[in-house]
Design a protein around this motif. Structure first.
Motif, PDB file in Angstrom:
ATOM      1  N   ARG A   1      80.165  79.612 -12.557  1.00  0.00           N
ATOM      2  CA  ARG A   1      79.495  79.725 -11.617  1.00  0.00           C
ATOM      3  C   ARG A   1      78.672  81.323 -11.444  1.00  0.00           C
ATOM      4  O   ARG A   1      79.103  82.264 -11.503  1.00  0.00           O
ATOM      5  CB  ARG A   1      79.965  80.105  -9.876  1.00  0.00           C
ATOM      6  CG  ARG A   1      80.710  81.267  -9.803  1.00  0.00           C
ATOM      7  CD  ARG A   1      81.224  81.229  -8.154  1.00  0.00           C
ATOM      8  NE  ARG A   1      79.813  81.871  -7.629  1.00  0.00           N
ATOM      9  CZ  ARG A   1      79.759  81.708  -6.493  1.00  0.00           C
ATOM     10  NH1 ARG A   1      79.894  81.329  -5.587  1.00  0.00           N
ATOM     11  NH2 ARG A   1      79.064  82.676  -6.319  1.00  0.00           N
TER      12      ARG A   1
ATOM     13  N   GLY B   1      74.958  74.990  -0.560  1.00  0.00           N
ATOM     14  CA  GLY B   1      75.763  76.369  -0.121  1.00  0.00           C
ATOM     15  C   GLY B   1      76.358  75.966   1.994  1.00  0.00           C
ATOM     16  O   GLY B   1      75.077  75.300   2.385  1.00  0.00           O
ATOM     17  N   ALA B   2      76.609  76.705   2.120  1.00  0.00           N
ATOM     18  CA  ALA B   2      77.398  76.275   3.270  1.00  0.00           C
ATOM     19  C   ALA B   2      75.855  76.857   4.822  1.00  0.00           C
ATOM     20  O   ALA B   2      76.337  75.587   5.455  1.00  0.00           O
ATOM     21  CB  ALA B   2      78.220  77.292   4.149  1.00  0.00           C
ATOM     22  N   ARG B   3      75.526  77.469   4.302  1.00  0.00           N
ATOM     23  CA  ARG B   3      73.863  77.329   5.217  1.00  0.00           C
ATOM     24  C   ARG B   3      72.792  76.410   4.717  1.00  0.00           C
ATOM     25  O   ARG B   3      72.087  76.515   5.781  1.00  0.00           O
ATOM     26  CB  ARG B   3      73.526  79.942   5.334  1.00  0.00           C
ATOM     27  CG  ARG B   3      74.023  80.438   5.289  1.00  0.00           C
ATOM     28  CD  ARG B   3      73.067  81.407   4.753  1.00  0.00           C
ATOM     29  NE  ARG B   3      74.460  82.380   5.301  1.00  0.00           N
ATOM     30  CZ  ARG B   3      75.565  82.694   4.394  1.00  0.00           C
ATOM     31  NH1 ARG B   3      75.081  81.799   3.450  1.00  0.00           N
ATOM     32  NH2 ARG B   3      76.477  83.720   4.376  1.00  0.00           N
TER      33      ARG B   3
HETATM   34  C1  PEP Z   1      78.291  81.494  -2.632  1.00  0.00           C
HETATM   35  O1  PEP Z   1      79.199  80.694  -3.050  1.00  0.00           O
HETATM   36  O2  PEP Z   1      77.917  82.485  -3.448  1.00  0.00           O
HETATM   37  C2  PEP Z   1      77.660  81.481  -1.057  1.00  0.00           C
HETATM   38  C3  PEP Z   1      76.432  82.414  -0.595  1.00  0.00           C
HETATM   39  O3  PEP Z   1      78.289  80.934  -0.580  1.00  0.00           O
HETATM   40  P1  PEP Z   1      78.471  80.059   0.911  1.00  0.00           P
HETATM   41  O4  PEP Z   1      77.457  78.922   1.090  1.00  0.00           O
HETATM   42  O5  PEP Z   1      79.503  79.773   0.922  1.00  0.00           O
HETATM   43  O6  PEP Z   1      78.227  81.554   1.883  1.00  0.00           O
END
Ligand code: PEP
Ligand code: MN
Length: 363
Positions: free
Chosen positions: A52, A111-113
Motif C-alpha cells: 500500500r 477511505g473512511a472520509r
Molecule cells: C490511510 O489508510 O492512509 C487512510 C487515510 O486511512 P483512513 O481512510 O482510514 O483514515
C-alpha cells in the motif's frame, strides 16, 4: 435479504494464507522512501499480499502533506516490477480511479472520509463500470453500518464482484487510548449479516501508535478476520503523515511473529465434542437468562400497575442509583466489569420502563 452476495473470501482469485497482509507507507513521499520501505519489508522475508501507499491523502487539517499525486503511481509500479507484489492505493474521485487504473494498481480502497459520502462513493462506482478490479471499502468515520453496507451495494451495482472491507475504527471526541475507537460490535454485526465478506483490520489507524498494534491485530485474528493492514515506513519518525503509528520492516516482522492465527473450525472430533458440550451449557444458561428476564418484566408490569393505582411516577432515580451501585459491587466480585453491568442494567431498566409505560397509558 440479499446476503452472502457481497463477495467474498475468494477476494483474491488464487486464495491466500492468513493473515492476508497489506503493508507499506501511509503516504508515498519520494521514490527513495517507497523503494527503501519495500526493501526493508523484503529483507525481513515478508511478502505482503498487497503493498500500500497513499498517493492522494485526505488530511483532517489543510496545510499537512496532501499526497504526492500522480508521480507516486510510478513508484508503486516499480515496487511491483522489482518485488512482484500487488499494489493498492486510496481513490476518492473519478480522476483518482482513472489514474490508478492507468498505472496498473491492482486493488483500490475507499477511505473512511469518502465512505461517509454517497455522492463520492457513487462517483467512484460509476467510474468503475466495466472494470472488474477488487475494491476494499473502509468503514465510514461515523459508526453507521448502513452507510458502510450502502457503499458496498453501490459498487456491487456497478459490477464490482470482488469486494472487501477494512475496519479502521470510528472517530470519537475526547481522550482515548485509540486514535479511532474500534467499536468491534459494528464489524461483528456486518459479518453476521454477510458471513462471506472479506475483512481486513487496519490496526494502524485504530491505534494511532506503535505499541498497541499487535493487540489490535491479534483481536482481529481472534475474531476470524482475513487479514491486517499495517502502515510500514523505512523511517517512521520522519514520515510526512501518520509518523506515530508507522513501523519499520522489522517492527512489522515483530508483529507478524507474535500473531497467533486461529482457524474458524476444527475437524478434530475431541475438540468438536468438547466445544459442543460447552456450547450446550451456554445455551442452557442463555435460556435461563431469558426466562429470568421474562419473570423480571412480569414484576415490572405488576409494579407499573401498582404505581398507576397510586399515581406514582415510573422513575425514582434514587432507587435506580441504588440498583446500579449494588449490582456493580456484586458484579466486581464475579469478575464482571462496571461497564458491562451498566450496559446490561440500563437495557433491562429501559425495557422495564417500556413495560410500565404501556400499563400507565392503557385505559
Ligand atoms: C490511510 O489508510 O492512509 C487512510 C487515510 O486511512 P483512513 O481512510 O482510514 O483514515
Ligand atoms: Mn495513514
Amino acid at each position: 435479504m440479499e446476503t452472502a452476495s457481497l463477495s467474498t473470501r475468494a477476494f483474491m482469485e488464487k486464495g491466500f494464507t492468513k493473515p492476508y497482509l497489506i503493508a507499506g507507507p501511509c503516504s508515498a513521499e519520494t521514490e527513495e522512501q517507497v523503494m527503501a520501505t519495500a526493501a526493508q519489508i523484503a529483507a525481513e522475508g515478508i511478502k505482503p499480499d498487497l503493498f500500500r501507499a497513499g498517493i492522494w491523502k485526505p488530511r483532517t487539517r489543510p496545510g499537512s502533506f496532501e499526497g504526492i499525486g500522480r508521480p507516486g503511481l510510478n513508484w508503486l509500479k516499480k515496487v511491483k516490477e522489482e518485488y512482484g507484489w500487488k499494489t493498492t492505493t486510496e481513490v476518492a474521485n473519478t480522476q483518482h480511479v482513472f489514474d490508478a487504473l492507468k498505472a496498473g494498481v491492482d486493488v483500490l480502497w475507499i477511505g473512511a472520509r469518502t465512505t461517509v459520502n454517497p455522492f463520492s462513493v457513487q462517483e467512484i462506482a460509476d467510474a468503475l463500470v466495466g472494470v472488474d478490479i477488487p475494491v476494499l471499502v473502509k468503514n465510514p468515520i461515523n459508526p453507521d453500518l448502513s452507510l458502510w453496507i450502502g457503499s458496498l451495494e453501490r459498487l456491487k451495482k456497478a459490477g464490482i464482484t470482488r469486494l472487501g472491507v477494512i475496519h479502521r475504527g470510528f472517530s470519537a471526541f475526547g481522550k482515548s487510548i485509540y486514535r479511532n475507537t474500534p467499536r468491534w460490535e459494528l464489524p461483528i454485526e456486518l459479518i453476521r449479516q454477510y458471513p462471506d465478506l472479506f475483512i481486513i483490520c487496519d490496526a494502524s489507524h485504530i491505534c494511532g501508535n506503535r505499541p498497541g498494534l499487535w493487540e489490535v491485530a491479534q483481536r482481529a485474528m481472534d475474531l476470524n478476520y482475513d487479514g491486517i493492514m499495517i502502515e510500514t515506513h523505512c523511517n517512521p519518525d520522519a514520515a510526512w503523515s501518520d509518523a506515530a503509528q508507522q513501523v519499520t520492516g522489522s517492527g512489522l516482522k515483530n508483529i507478524l511473529d507474535r500473531l497467533v492465527v486461529r482457524q474458524e473450525k476444527s475437524a478434530d472430533p475431541k475438540f468438536i465434542d468438547n466445544i459442543e458440550d460447552i456450547r450446550h451449557q451456554i445455551d442452557v444458561i442463555d435460556n435461563e437468562l431469558l426466562n429470568i428476564l421474562g419473570e423480571r418484566m412480569k414484576l415490572a408490569d405488576k409494579i407499573g400497575m401498582f404505581k398507576k393505582m397510586n399515581n406514582i411516577s415510573i422513575l425514582q432515580s434514587s432507587r435506580w442509583n441504588e440498583i446500579i451501585q449494588k449490582s456493580q459491587e456484586k458484579g466486581k466480585a464475579l469478575g464482571l466489569s462496571e461497564d458491562f453491568i451498566t450496559k446490561v442494567l440500563t437495557a433491562i431498566h429501559e425495557e422495564s420502563i417500556e413495560h410500565q409505560e404501556k400499563i400507565m397509558i392503557e385505559s
